[in-house]
Write a protein that holds these residues in place. Structure first.
Motif, PDB file in Angstrom:
ATOM      1  N   THR A 147      -5.307   9.118   5.775  1.00 53.64           N
ATOM      2  CA  THR A 147      -4.785   9.387   4.440  1.00 53.64           C
ATOM      3  C   THR A 147      -3.409   8.765   4.244  1.00 53.64           C
ATOM      4  O   THR A 147      -3.147   8.141   3.208  1.00 53.64           O
ATOM      5  N   ILE A 148      -2.540   8.907   5.224  1.00 57.27           N
ATOM      6  CA  ILE A 148      -1.195   8.323   5.122  1.00 57.27           C
ATOM      7  C   ILE A 148      -1.277   6.807   5.052  1.00 57.27           C
ATOM      8  O   ILE A 148      -0.595   6.177   4.240  1.00 57.27           O
ATOM      9  N   TYR A 149      -2.110   6.235   5.886  1.00 52.68           N
ATOM     10  CA  TYR A 149      -2.255   4.784   5.876  1.00 52.68           C
ATOM     11  C   TYR A 149      -2.725   4.306   4.492  1.00 52.68           C
ATOM     12  O   TYR A 149      -2.147   3.386   3.912  1.00 52.68           O
ATOM     13  N   GLU A 150      -3.749   4.936   3.959  1.00 50.80           N
ATOM     14  CA  GLU A 150      -4.265   4.555   2.641  1.00 50.80           C
ATOM     15  C   GLU A 150      -3.209   4.740   1.550  1.00 50.80           C
ATOM     16  O   GLU A 150      -3.115   3.943   0.627  1.00 50.80           O
ATOM     17  N   TRP A 151      -2.416   5.790   1.679  1.00 52.41           N
ATOM     18  CA  TRP A 151      -1.391   6.100   0.684  1.00 52.41           C
ATOM     19  C   TRP A 151      -0.328   4.994   0.610  1.00 52.41           C
ATOM     20  O   TRP A 151       0.099   4.598  -0.463  1.00 52.41           O
ATOM     21  N   PHE A 152       0.097   4.508   1.760  1.00 53.77           N
ATOM     22  CA  PHE A 152       1.205   3.556   1.814  1.00 53.77           C
ATOM     23  C   PHE A 152       0.799   2.093   1.909  1.00 53.77           C
ATOM     24  O   PHE A 152       1.620   1.220   1.666  1.00 53.77           O
ATOM     25  N   GLU A 153      -0.451   1.801   2.262  1.00 52.02           N
ATOM     26  CA  GLU A 153      -0.844   0.406   2.468  1.00 52.02           C
ATOM     27  C   GLU A 153      -0.726  -0.430   1.198  1.00 52.02           C
ATOM     28  O   GLU A 153      -0.491  -1.635   1.271  1.00 52.02           O
ATOM     29  N   LYS A 154      -0.846   0.187   0.042  1.00 50.17           N
ATOM     30  CA  LYS A 154      -0.712  -0.541  -1.230  1.00 50.17           C
ATOM     31  C   LYS A 154       0.692  -1.113  -1.380  1.00 50.17           C
ATOM     32  O   LYS A 154       0.880  -2.172  -1.959  1.00 50.17           O
ATOM     33  N   LYS A 155       1.666  -0.372  -0.872  1.00 55.69           N
ATOM     34  CA  LYS A 155       3.058  -0.825  -0.944  1.00 55.69           C
ATOM     35  C   LYS A 155       3.326  -1.912   0.089  1.00 55.69           C
ATOM     36  O   LYS A 155       3.916  -2.937  -0.212  1.00 55.69           O
ATOM     37  N   ASN A 156       2.911  -1.612   1.335  1.00 53.43           N
ATOM     38  CA  ASN A 156       3.222  -2.521   2.424  1.00 53.43           C
ATOM     39  C   ASN A 156       2.519  -2.022   3.683  1.00 53.43           C
ATOM     40  O   ASN A 156       2.702  -0.863   4.075  1.00 53.43           O
ATOM     41  N   GLU A 157       1.768  -2.888   4.324  1.00 54.19           N
ATOM     42  CA  GLU A 157       1.007  -2.473   5.501  1.00 54.19           C
ATOM     43  C   GLU A 157       1.922  -2.028   6.640  1.00 54.19           C
ATOM     44  O   GLU A 157       1.622  -1.071   7.350  1.00 54.19           O
ATOM     45  N   GLU A 158       3.047  -2.690   6.810  1.00 54.89           N
ATOM     46  CA  GLU A 158       3.978  -2.315   7.874  1.00 54.89           C
ATOM     47  C   GLU A 158       4.555  -0.922   7.628  1.00 54.89           C
ATOM     48  O   GLU A 158       4.676  -0.108   8.549  1.00 54.89           O
ATOM     49  N   ILE A 159       4.888  -0.630   6.374  1.00 47.45           N
ATOM     50  CA  ILE A 159       5.390   0.704   6.020  1.00 47.45           C
ATOM     51  C   ILE A 159       4.304   1.748   6.271  1.00 47.45           C
ATOM     52  O   ILE A 159       4.578   2.842   6.773  1.00 47.45           O
ATOM     53  N   ALA A 160       3.068   1.411   5.937  1.00 52.50           N
ATOM     54  CA  ALA A 160       1.940   2.327   6.173  1.00 52.50           C
ATOM     55  C   ALA A 160       1.826   2.651   7.662  1.00 52.50           C
ATOM     56  O   ALA A 160       1.697   3.817   8.045  1.00 52.50           O
ATOM     57  N   LYS A 161       1.874   1.625   8.503  1.00 53.60           N
ATOM     58  CA  LYS A 161       1.753   1.834   9.945  1.00 53.60           C
ATOM     59  C   LYS A 161       2.902   2.687  10.486  1.00 53.60           C
ATOM     60  O   LYS A 161       2.696   3.566  11.331  1.00 53.60           O
ATOM     61  N   LYS A 162       4.109   2.440  10.003  1.00 50.51           N
ATOM     62  CA  LYS A 162       5.265   3.216  10.468  1.00 50.51           C
ATOM     63  C   LYS A 162       5.172   4.674  10.037  1.00 50.51           C
ATOM     64  O   LYS A 162       5.522   5.574  10.797  1.00 50.51           O
TER      65      LYS A 162
END
Length: 188
Positions: A147-162
């Protein structure tokens, strides 16, 4: 549950992420903020209801099972008003947190330190979501990470991973001592 923090820290996002993760696991969820004249840095409250049955009550939560505090500067007796269960707080010292709130059923994590280490910014929402999930086990870690990954991946994949890393580290850290803390409160 009730989330407390300051504008710009992701208080609303924290409740929304948990709502989506719980929904993915088959729960009914309702997440909503309390808005007034808040500005970046001003106090913000967001609410989350998770249930095994349909949620018809859309009122604010006056007697939450959990209160989650994202910002250590707002930790006070006010955040435990009406609280029936546990306080999960971003605070570096458990005993001092209990002293400030006069609430025995408290669990703490230094989410600010964790966020600074991994994200490079003191945005603690995903750390506190991870801490909450690690303590309550209401949602699985795998669902939360997805869920967190999906939430942030639109902004930036690196931010999502962090953000996934922050949540997982907080989850694991709280999980280590959650059962021991629950037991010590029951026997005290």
């Amino acid at each position: 549950m009730r989330f407390h923090g300051r504008g710009g820290q992701g208080v609303v996002t924290a409740a929304d992420i948990l709502a989506v993760a719980a929904f993915k696991e088959g729960y009914w969820t309702l997440s909503f903020p309390m808005f007034g004249a808040e500005k970046r840095g001003g106090p913000v409250v967001s609410y989350l209801k998770i249930s095994e049955s349909k949620i018809n009550d859309r009122d604010e939560i006056y007697e939450p099972d959990y209160a989650v505090v994202l910002d250590p500067t707002i930790l006070s007796k006010d955040v435990v008003n009406g609280l029936k269960g546990w306080l999960i707080a971003n605070y570096p010292d458990l005993e001092k947190a209990k002293e400030k709130t006069k609430w025995e059923r408290t669990i703490t994590i230094d989410a600010t330190k964790l966020a600074l280490e991994i994200l490079g910014r003191p945005i603690t929402n995903t750390a506190m979501v991870g801490a909450f999930a690690g303590f309550t086990k209401i949602v699985k870690l795998s669902t939360l990470k997805e869920t967190i990954y999906e939430w942030f991946e639109k902004k930036n994949e690196e931010i999502a991973k962090k953000n996934v890393e922050v949540a997982e580290r907080a989850y694991r850290e709280v999980e280590k001592y959650a059962d021991k803390l629950r037991s010590s409160i029951k026997t005290a």
